[in-house]
Scaffold this motif. Structure first.
Motif, PDB file in Angstrom:
ATOM      1  N   SER A 128       2.144   1.706  -3.499  1.00 58.75           N
ATOM      2  CA  SER A 128       1.178   2.290  -4.303  1.00 58.75           C
ATOM      3  C   SER A 128       0.773   3.652  -4.027  1.00 58.75           C
ATOM      4  CB  SER A 128      -0.423   1.338  -4.077  1.00 58.75           C
ATOM      5  OG  SER A 128      -1.145   1.704  -4.528  1.00 58.75           O
ATOM      6  N   GLU A 129       0.823   4.079  -2.953  1.00 60.38           N
ATOM      7  CA  GLU A 129       0.598   5.582  -2.681  1.00 60.38           C
ATOM      8  C   GLU A 129       1.644   6.517  -3.322  1.00 60.38           C
ATOM      9  OE1 GLU A 129       0.174   6.068   1.701  1.00 60.38           O
ATOM     10  OE2 GLU A 129      -1.648   4.761   1.672  1.00 60.38           O
ATOM     11  N   ARG A 168       1.092  -1.184  -0.021  1.00 61.51           N
ATOM     12  CA  ARG A 168       0.070   0.025  -0.082  1.00 61.51           C
ATOM     13  C   ARG A 168       1.009   1.233   0.143  1.00 61.51           C
ATOM     14  NH1 ARG A 168      -4.055  -2.736   4.504  1.00 61.51           N
ATOM     15  NH2 ARG A 168      -5.695  -3.399   2.757  1.00 61.51           N
ATOM     16  N   THR A 222       3.698   5.728  -5.671  1.00 64.13           N
ATOM     17  CA  THR A 222       3.667   5.496  -7.176  1.00 64.13           C
ATOM     18  C   THR A 222       2.569   5.801  -7.801  1.00 64.13           C
ATOM     19  OG1 THR A 222       3.231   3.221  -7.438  1.00 64.13           O
ATOM     20  CG2 THR A 222       5.721   3.769  -6.852  1.00 64.13           C
ATOM     21  N   TRP A 274       0.202   3.522  -8.622  1.00 66.38           N
ATOM     22  CA  TRP A 274      -0.001   2.210  -9.084  1.00 66.38           C
ATOM     23  C   TRP A 274      -1.568   1.959  -8.185  1.00 66.38           C
ATOM     24  CZ3 TRP A 274       5.331  -0.137  -9.263  1.00 66.38           C
ATOM     25  CH2 TRP A 274       6.000   0.286 -10.314  1.00 66.38           C
ATOM     26  N   ALA A 275      -2.499   1.645  -8.848  1.00 68.19           N
ATOM     27  CA  ALA A 275      -3.753   1.155  -8.018  1.00 68.19           C
ATOM     28  C   ALA A 275      -3.649  -0.276  -7.620  1.00 68.19           C
ATOM     29  CB  ALA A 275      -5.142   1.589  -8.820  1.00 68.19           C
ATOM     30  N   LEU A 276      -4.159  -0.467  -6.762  1.00 68.60           N
ATOM     31  CA  LEU A 276      -4.280  -2.029  -6.142  1.00 68.60           C
ATOM     32  C   LEU A 276      -5.807  -2.454  -6.464  1.00 68.60           C
ATOM     33  CD1 LEU A 276      -2.678  -1.911  -2.757  1.00 68.60           C
ATOM     34  CD2 LEU A 276      -1.619  -2.588  -4.743  1.00 68.60           C
TER      35      LEU A 276
END
Length: 160
Positions: free
Chosen positions: A32-33, A29, A35, A37-39
């Motif tokens: 993801s935050e 997570r 970069t 990039w969505a999870l």
């Protein structure tokens, strides 16, 4: 040159193994935050300390648990008030093949109507984004042998 490549390859493989077996969803997570990039949406209910080898959380209001069991798959369980379903998940490309289904499952949880289904087998192919790509679930519901088939984005109930 070959020695430098061997050192680089060894370090890269070591980092990948450390992330795979020591990384958590909390780490993912954070990446993801930073970069953007969505999870996948289904990971929102999973606990931050969940990792590749074992984890827990919620999925559509049900408790989800998994544990790596050998080199080829995971033991998984999904439970809610008065029911529990179990299976074995094995990687298959960019999806998981879930088989060895047992336990009970509310038909309503699948969007297949009211009542409980006593699982007797079947298999699901679930994409890493959480979508059920194909599926067949065999069981007993209301005293009748039924088969659920995944068709057109929903479940079709057929008597056996």
């Amino acid at each position: 040159m070959i020695r430098a490549f061997a050192v680089f390859l060894g370090l890269w493989l070591g980092l990948c193994l450390a992330l795979l077996f020591g990384g958590t969803l909390g780490h993912l997570r954070m990446v993801s935050e930073r970069t953007g990039w969505a999870l996948p949406g289904w990971v929102a209910g999973l606990d931050a300390d969940s990792g590749f080898t074992r984890g827990h959380g919620t999925l559509d209001g049900a408790a989800l648990d998994w544990r790596l069991a050998g080199w080829d798959g995971f033991d998984i369980s999904l439970s809610g008030p008065g029911w529990q379903a179990r299976g074995r998940a094995e990687p298959e490309g960019a999806a998981l093949r879930i088989g060895a289904l047992s336990g009970t499952l509310p038909l309503e949880w699948l969007g297949a109507g009211p009542g409980m289904l006593a699982l007797e087998g079947g298999a699901l192919l679930v994409g890493l984004g959480g979508e059920v790509r194909e599926g067949r679930i065999d069981g007993q519901a209301g005293g009748a042998a039924v088969t659920l088939l995944r068709e057109g984005g929903g479940w079709r109930v057929a008597n056996r």
